[in-house]
Design an enzyme around this catalytic site. Structure first.
Site, PDB file in Angstrom:
ATOM      1  N   THR A   1     -42.887 -74.286  -8.257  1.00 16.95           N
ATOM      2  CA  THR A   1     -42.248 -73.306  -7.384  1.00 16.95           C
ATOM      3  C   THR A   1     -42.665 -71.875  -7.648  1.00 16.95           C
ATOM      4  O   THR A   1     -43.180 -71.549  -8.708  1.00 16.95           O
ATOM      5  CB  THR A   1     -40.718 -73.386  -7.572  1.00 16.95           C
ATOM      6  OG1 THR A   1     -40.066 -72.512  -6.654  1.00 16.95           O
ATOM      7  CG2 THR A   1     -40.310 -72.980  -8.966  1.00 16.95           C
TER       8      THR A   1
ATOM      9  N   VAL B   1     -35.948 -84.115  -3.229  1.00 22.49           N
ATOM     10  CA  VAL B   1     -35.708 -82.674  -3.203  1.00 22.49           C
ATOM     11  C   VAL B   1     -35.417 -82.244  -4.634  1.00 22.49           C
ATOM     12  O   VAL B   1     -34.575 -82.835  -5.306  1.00 22.49           O
ATOM     13  CB  VAL B   1     -34.532 -82.311  -2.284  1.00 22.49           C
ATOM     14  CG1 VAL B   1     -34.217 -80.828  -2.385  1.00 22.49           C
ATOM     15  CG2 VAL B   1     -34.852 -82.686  -0.836  1.00 22.49           C
TER      16      VAL B   1
END
Length: 340
Positions: free
Chosen positions: A204, A233
Site C-alpha cells: 500500500t 480485502v
C-alpha cells in the site's frame, strides 16, 4: 519584595504557556513515494484541503503504478485479475469513504472519495462498487497489463501456485494449484502464510496530511497482496487499520502484512496513543509492538502525524523502512529511513 516575587512567579508560569507555532501544512507518506508526496504538498501549499491533498497525492501513485503494489497492473489474484482497495478519512467530520476488491476502475482513491461525499455509507465492495463508480462517471477498463499477466503465468505454470494463502484444504496447497476443498483441521495444520514485505510487495501507499486550517485527513490505496484469494480485502481500506484521522489529535497510516495488521487496528491505536500524550514515534512503536507480541514474524510499519505537524514512524520484521515528509520547513521533500 512582594512585586518581585509576583514577577518571578509570572515569568516561571509564562514559559509553560509558550506554544510553538504549528508545523502545518504538512504531509507524510509511507515508503519512498516522493512524487505522491510532492503532489499532495502542492495542494497544501496553495491552501488546498487535506482531503484534496490525500486524494490527489494517492492518485499519482495509482497512475504511476508505484512499485507495482499500487494501482492497476500489479498484484494479480489467483484468477490473474488485479483489484483495488482504497480509503479516505476526514478527521474534521470523522466521515469515511472506502472501496474494497474494486474491479475494472483505475481511480480507487477517487471512488472512495465519492463514497464519502455522495453516499451515507462508508464502504462499498466488489462488483457493486464498480457499478457505483460507473454511476459516478468513472470509466470501466481492464486493470491487467502484459506484465501482470506474465507474473501470474509464472506463478501458476512454473511455480505451481506457490506461494498461496490456502490452509486446511486439499489437494495440498503447498504443492498444487486448486481448485481446493476443505478438510478437517487436524488433517492439515499448515502454518499461516506470512507475506514477504519488500520493495515490490508492501501492499500500500498510506498518507496523512494536515492543511493550513488544521484539518487532518488520511488515506490509502493498494492493489493488495500478490496471488490473493479472489475477494480478499486487506487492511488498507479499513478505517483504523489502514489509516485513521482525527482533528483533535492527528492521523496515522499502516503498511505491510495487511491480513495480520488489520486485526489490531494499528492506525487507530497510534492516534489514541498520541491522544494520551505519546509522541508520534512512541505511538507508532506501541502499535507495532502490539502486533509483534502476537505475531513476532509479521512485517510492517506505521507512520503517525500530530495535528501540529510532529511526525514519526516505527516498523517490524524488515531491515529498514523509508517514509517521506514535506512541510514548510523544507525546500523539498525528505526521505527518512528508520531501522526496524
Amino acid at each position: 519584595m512582594f512585586k518581585l516575587l509576583i514577577l518571578l512567579l509570572y515569568l516561571g508560569l509564562n514559559r509553560y504557556l509558550v506554544v510553538s507555532e504549528p508545523n502545518i501544512p504538512v504531509v507524510i507518506t509511507t515508503w519512498w513515494f516522493s512524487n505522491s508526496t510532492v503532489k499532495a504538498w502542492e495542494v497544501l501549499k496553495e491552501g488546498g484541503s487535506a482531503l484534496d491533498a490525500i486524494e490527489q497525492g494517492a492518485s499519482v501513485c495509482e497512475v504511476q503504478q508505484c512499485d507495482g503494489t499500487v494501482g492497476y497492473g500489479g498484484s494479480p489474484d489467483e484468477n490473474s485479475e488485479t483489484t483495488l482497495d482504497a480509503l479516505i478519512m476526514d478527521g474534521k467530520t470523522m466521515n469515511v469513504g472506502a472501496v474494497g476488491a474494486l474491479r475494472r476502475i483505475k481511480s480507487a482513491i477517487s471512488v472512495a472519495r465519492h463514497v464519502l461525499e455522495h453516499t451515507k455509507h462508508s464502504f462499498l465492495a466488489g462488483e457493486l462498487a464498480t457499478q457505483f463508480a460507473v454511476q459516478m462517471g468513472f470509466k470501466e477498463e481492464s486493470l491487467s497489463t502484459s506484465e501482470s499477466k506474465q507474473l501470474w503465468l509464472k506463478w501458476h505454470n512454473q511455480n505451481h501456485c506457490q506461494p498461496n494463502f490456502w490452509t486446511s484444504v486439499k489437494p495440498d496447497p503447498s504443492k498444487y494449484c486448486g481448485p481446493y476443498h476443505q478438510i478437517k483441521k487436524n488433517e492439515d495444520m499448515r502454518p499461516e502464510v506470512q507475506m514477504i514485505v519488500d520493495k515490490y510487495n508492501h501492499d500500500t501507499i498510506g498518507m496523512v496530511a494536515v492543511d493550513s486550517n488544521g484539518d487532518v485527513a488520511a488515506g490509502t490505496s493498494t492493489n493488495g497482496a500478490k496471488y490473493k484469494i479472489p475477494g480478499r480485502v486487506g487492511d488498507s481500506p479499513i478505517p483504523g487499520a489502514g489509516a485513521y484521522a482525527d482533528n483533535e489529535v492527528g492521523g496515522a497510516a499502516a503498511t505491510g502484512d495487511g491480513d495480520i495488521m488489520l486485526r489490531f487496528l494499528p492506525s487507530f491505536l497510534a492516534v489514541e496513543e498520541m491522544r494520551r500524550g505519546a509522541s508520534p514515534t512512541e505511538a507508532a512503536q506501541t502499535a507495532v509492538k502490539r502486533i509483534a507480541a502476537h505475531y513476532p514474524d509479521f512485517m510492517g510499519a506505521v507512520i503517525a502525524l500530530t495535528k501540529t505537524g510532529q511526525y514519526g514512524a516505527a516498523c517490524h520484521g524488515i531491515p529498514s523502512f523509508p517514509y517521506v515528509i514535506q512541510d514548510k520547513t523544507r525546500n523539498i521533500f525528505e526521505v527518512i529511513t528508520i531501522k526496524c
